[in-house]
Motif scaffolding. Structure first.
Motif, PDB file in Angstrom:
ATOM      1  N   GLU A 147      20.355  40.232  29.811  1.00  0.00           N
ATOM      2  CA  GLU A 147      21.351  39.906  30.833  1.00  0.00           C
ATOM      3  C   GLU A 147      20.784  40.124  32.238  1.00  0.00           C
ATOM      4  OE1 GLU A 147      25.246  41.128  28.138  1.00  0.00           O
ATOM      5  OE2 GLU A 147      24.690  42.390  29.827  1.00  0.00           O
ATOM      6  N   ARG A 148      20.143  41.260  32.446  1.00  0.00           N
ATOM      7  CA  ARG A 148      19.546  41.553  33.760  1.00  0.00           C
ATOM      8  C   ARG A 148      18.557  40.463  34.174  1.00  0.00           C
ATOM      9  NH1 ARG A 148      19.399  46.812  31.527  1.00  0.00           N
ATOM     10  NH2 ARG A 148      20.623  48.264  32.754  1.00  0.00           N
ATOM     11  N   ALA A 149      17.671  40.075  33.244  1.00  0.00           N
ATOM     12  CA  ALA A 149      16.637  39.079  33.547  1.00  0.00           C
ATOM     13  C   ALA A 149      17.266  37.720  33.870  1.00  0.00           C
ATOM     14  CB  ALA A 149      15.673  38.949  32.367  1.00  0.00           C
ATOM     15  N   ILE A 150      18.267  37.327  33.098  1.00  0.00           N
ATOM     16  CA  ILE A 150      18.930  36.035  33.320  1.00  0.00           C
ATOM     17  C   ILE A 150      19.667  36.048  34.659  1.00  0.00           C
ATOM     18  CG2 ILE A 150      20.774  34.521  32.495  1.00  0.00           C
ATOM     19  CD1 ILE A 150      19.907  35.592  29.600  1.00  0.00           C
ATOM     20  N   LEU A 151      20.400  37.118  34.923  1.00  0.00           N
ATOM     21  CA  LEU A 151      21.156  37.200  36.176  1.00  0.00           C
ATOM     22  C   LEU A 151      20.217  37.252  37.378  1.00  0.00           C
ATOM     23  CD1 LEU A 151      24.009  39.558  34.971  1.00  0.00           C
ATOM     24  CD2 LEU A 151      24.178  37.107  35.457  1.00  0.00           C
ATOM     25  N   ALA A 152      19.063  37.895  37.228  1.00  0.00           N
ATOM     26  CA  ALA A 152      18.084  37.927  38.322  1.00  0.00           C
ATOM     27  C   ALA A 152      17.629  36.517  38.674  1.00  0.00           C
ATOM     28  CB  ALA A 152      16.888  38.799  37.934  1.00  0.00           C
ATOM     29  N   ARG A 153      17.490  35.647  37.669  1.00  0.00           N
ATOM     30  CA  ARG A 153      17.132  34.241  37.919  1.00  0.00           C
ATOM     31  C   ARG A 153      18.193  33.545  38.782  1.00  0.00           C
ATOM     32  NH1 ARG A 153      14.704  30.846  33.394  1.00  0.00           N
ATOM     33  NH2 ARG A 153      12.996  32.106  32.640  1.00  0.00           N
ATOM     34  N   LEU A 154      19.424  34.026  38.677  1.00  0.00           N
ATOM     35  CA  LEU A 154      20.540  33.455  39.440  1.00  0.00           C
ATOM     36  C   LEU A 154      20.748  34.181  40.776  1.00  0.00           C
ATOM     37  CD1 LEU A 154      23.028  33.076  36.448  1.00  0.00           C
ATOM     38  CD2 LEU A 154      21.951  31.189  37.716  1.00  0.00           C
ATOM     39  N   GLY A 155      19.890  35.157  41.072  1.00  0.00           N
ATOM     40  CA  GLY A 155      20.025  35.912  42.310  1.00  0.00           C
ATOM     41  C   GLY A 155      21.159  36.921  42.283  1.00  0.00           C
ATOM     42  N   ILE A 156      21.550  37.342  41.076  1.00  0.00           N
ATOM     43  CA  ILE A 156      22.660  38.285  40.922  1.00  0.00           C
ATOM     44  C   ILE A 156      22.086  39.666  40.617  1.00  0.00           C
ATOM     45  CG2 ILE A 156      24.688  38.868  39.525  1.00  0.00           C
ATOM     46  CD1 ILE A 156      25.072  35.825  39.101  1.00  0.00           C
ATOM     47  N   PRO A 157      22.504  40.689  41.372  1.00  0.00           N
ATOM     48  CA  PRO A 157      21.975  42.038  41.156  1.00  0.00           C
ATOM     49  C   PRO A 157      22.322  42.581  39.769  1.00  0.00           C
ATOM     50  CG  PRO A 157      23.360  41.938  43.142  1.00  0.00           C
ATOM     51  CD  PRO A 157      23.473  40.615  42.448  1.00  0.00           C
ATOM     52  N   ASP A 158      21.558  43.569  39.352  1.00  0.00           N
ATOM     53  CA  ASP A 158      21.740  44.238  38.059  1.00  0.00           C
ATOM     54  C   ASP A 158      23.189  44.727  37.919  1.00  0.00           C
ATOM     55  OD1 ASP A 158      21.782  45.959  35.879  1.00  0.00           O
ATOM     56  OD2 ASP A 158      20.079  47.157  36.557  1.00  0.00           O
ATOM     57  N   PRO A 159      23.933  44.167  36.938  1.00  0.00           N
ATOM     58  CA  PRO A 159      25.333  44.585  36.784  1.00  0.00           C
ATOM     59  C   PRO A 159      25.477  45.993  36.221  1.00  0.00           C
ATOM     60  CG  PRO A 159      24.718  43.109  35.011  1.00  0.00           C
ATOM     61  CD  PRO A 159      23.543  43.159  35.961  1.00  0.00           C
ATOM     62  N   TYR A 160      24.382  46.540  35.684  1.00  0.00           N
ATOM     63  CA  TYR A 160      24.441  47.872  35.089  1.00  0.00           C
ATOM     64  C   TYR A 160      23.903  48.963  36.013  1.00  0.00           C
ATOM     65  CZ  TYR A 160      25.368  45.173  30.890  1.00  0.00           C
ATOM     66  OH  TYR A 160      25.905  44.307  29.987  1.00  0.00           O
ATOM     67  N   ALA A 161      23.477  48.588  37.211  1.00  0.00           N
ATOM     68  CA  ALA A 161      22.914  49.573  38.149  1.00  0.00           C
ATOM     69  C   ALA A 161      23.940  50.679  38.384  1.00  0.00           C
ATOM     70  CB  ALA A 161      22.552  48.903  39.462  1.00  0.00           C
ATOM     71  N   GLY A 162      23.474  51.910  38.269  1.00  0.00           N
ATOM     72  CA  GLY A 162      24.352  53.040  38.538  1.00  0.00           C
ATOM     73  C   GLY A 162      25.295  53.393  37.407  1.00  0.00           C
ATOM     74  N   GLN A 163      25.187  52.664  36.283  1.00  0.00           N
ATOM     75  CA  GLN A 163      26.055  52.965  35.142  1.00  0.00           C
ATOM     76  C   GLN A 163      25.230  53.598  34.041  1.00  0.00           C
ATOM     77  OE1 GLN A 163      28.288  49.651  33.612  1.00  0.00           O
ATOM     78  NE2 GLN A 163      28.708  48.849  35.633  1.00  0.00           N
ATOM     79  N   ASP A 164      25.903  54.349  33.191  1.00  0.00           N
ATOM     80  CA  ASP A 164      25.231  54.869  31.991  1.00  0.00           C
ATOM     81  C   ASP A 164      25.035  53.710  31.036  1.00  0.00           C
ATOM     82  OD1 ASP A 164      25.259  57.447  32.953  1.00  0.00           O
ATOM     83  OD2 ASP A 164      27.205  57.920  32.037  1.00  0.00           O
ATOM     84  N   ARG A 165      24.082  53.848  30.170  1.00  0.00           N
ATOM     85  CA  ARG A 165      23.831  52.830  29.153  1.00  0.00           C
ATOM     86  C   ARG A 165      25.059  52.633  28.282  1.00  0.00           C
ATOM     87  NH1 ARG A 165      19.981  49.133  29.434  1.00  0.00           N
ATOM     88  NH2 ARG A 165      17.894  49.882  29.303  1.00  0.00           N
ATOM     89  N   VAL A 166      25.283  51.426  27.843  1.00  0.00           N
ATOM     90  CA  VAL A 166      26.360  51.147  26.895  1.00  0.00           C
ATOM     91  C   VAL A 166      26.011  51.849  25.589  1.00  0.00           C
ATOM     92  CG1 VAL A 166      27.465  49.336  25.532  1.00  0.00           C
ATOM     93  CG2 VAL A 166      26.861  48.903  27.908  1.00  0.00           C
ATOM     94  N   SER A 167      27.007  52.448  24.957  1.00  0.00           N
ATOM     95  CA  SER A 167      26.712  53.093  23.676  1.00  0.00           C
ATOM     96  C   SER A 167      27.586  52.528  22.592  1.00  0.00           C
ATOM     97  CB  SER A 167      26.898  54.601  23.767  1.00  0.00           C
ATOM     98  OG  SER A 167      28.182  54.913  24.220  1.00  0.00           O
TER      99      SER A 167
END
Length: 167
Positions: A147-167
């Motif tokens: 998701e991060r890599a795909i969104l970066a291609r769209l110029g969208i910042p990391d949606p998970y920045a500052g969040q804990d990992r999904v568990s």
């Protein structure tokens, strides 16, 4: 990554509340295209549908299919593939449903542009259709990285920045 042909994506605006977001269909299509371009999955010639709906309808779908009687932001319904594809019939990847009110509320709560959050959810739903999941920590990490890599291609910042990992 190998680039495969993109799937045909139909966006169905099922709820009037989406009229508030004139670019929603284009945003979803751009996100799906970026996801198809970025991953190594055979999606060429395949079809999927994205239904832009509301909290009431997605709550019904969530209750019927997942036993959770509450609205959610996105649901994915991967298609079961037939053993033999009928001649001339398109291969179906499945369906994605996205709920306007939940997406709007989450975007506002997380101080993110609506189209960034919508793009993320379209990508997330698409990845489910092509076999990604997040049932284990390892799967979640792999899916979030995609998701991060795909969104970066769209110029969208990391949606998970500052969040804990999904568990």
């Amino acid at each position: 990554m190998t680039h495969s042909a993109r799937p045909f994506t139909e966006v169905v605006i099922e709820a009037d509340c989406w009229q508030a977001e004139a670019s929603a269909e284009a945003t979803v299509l751009r996100a799906i295209e970026a996801a198809a371009d970025a991953i190594d999955a055979d999606t060429g010639g395949a079809e999927l549908a994205v239904m832009l709906t509301d909290d009431d309808h997605i709550r019904q779908l969530n209750a019927s299919f997942r036993g959770k009687d509450k609205p959610t932001n996105v649901l994915s319904f991967p298609a079961t593939q037939p053993e033999v594809q009928p001649d001339g019939a398109p291969r179906m990847l499945g369906d994605i449903a996205i709920a306007y009110q939940t997406v709007r509320r989450e975007a506002d709560d997380e101080d993110k542009p609506f189209d960034h959050h919508l793009s993320h959810l379209a990508v997330h739903g698409f990845l489910h259709l092509v076999g990604y999941d997040h049932e284990t920590d390892e799967e979640a990490e792999e899916m979030e990285d995609a998701e991060r890599a795909i969104l970066a291609r769209l110029g969208i910042p990391d949606p998970y920045a500052g969040q804990d990992r999904v568990s």
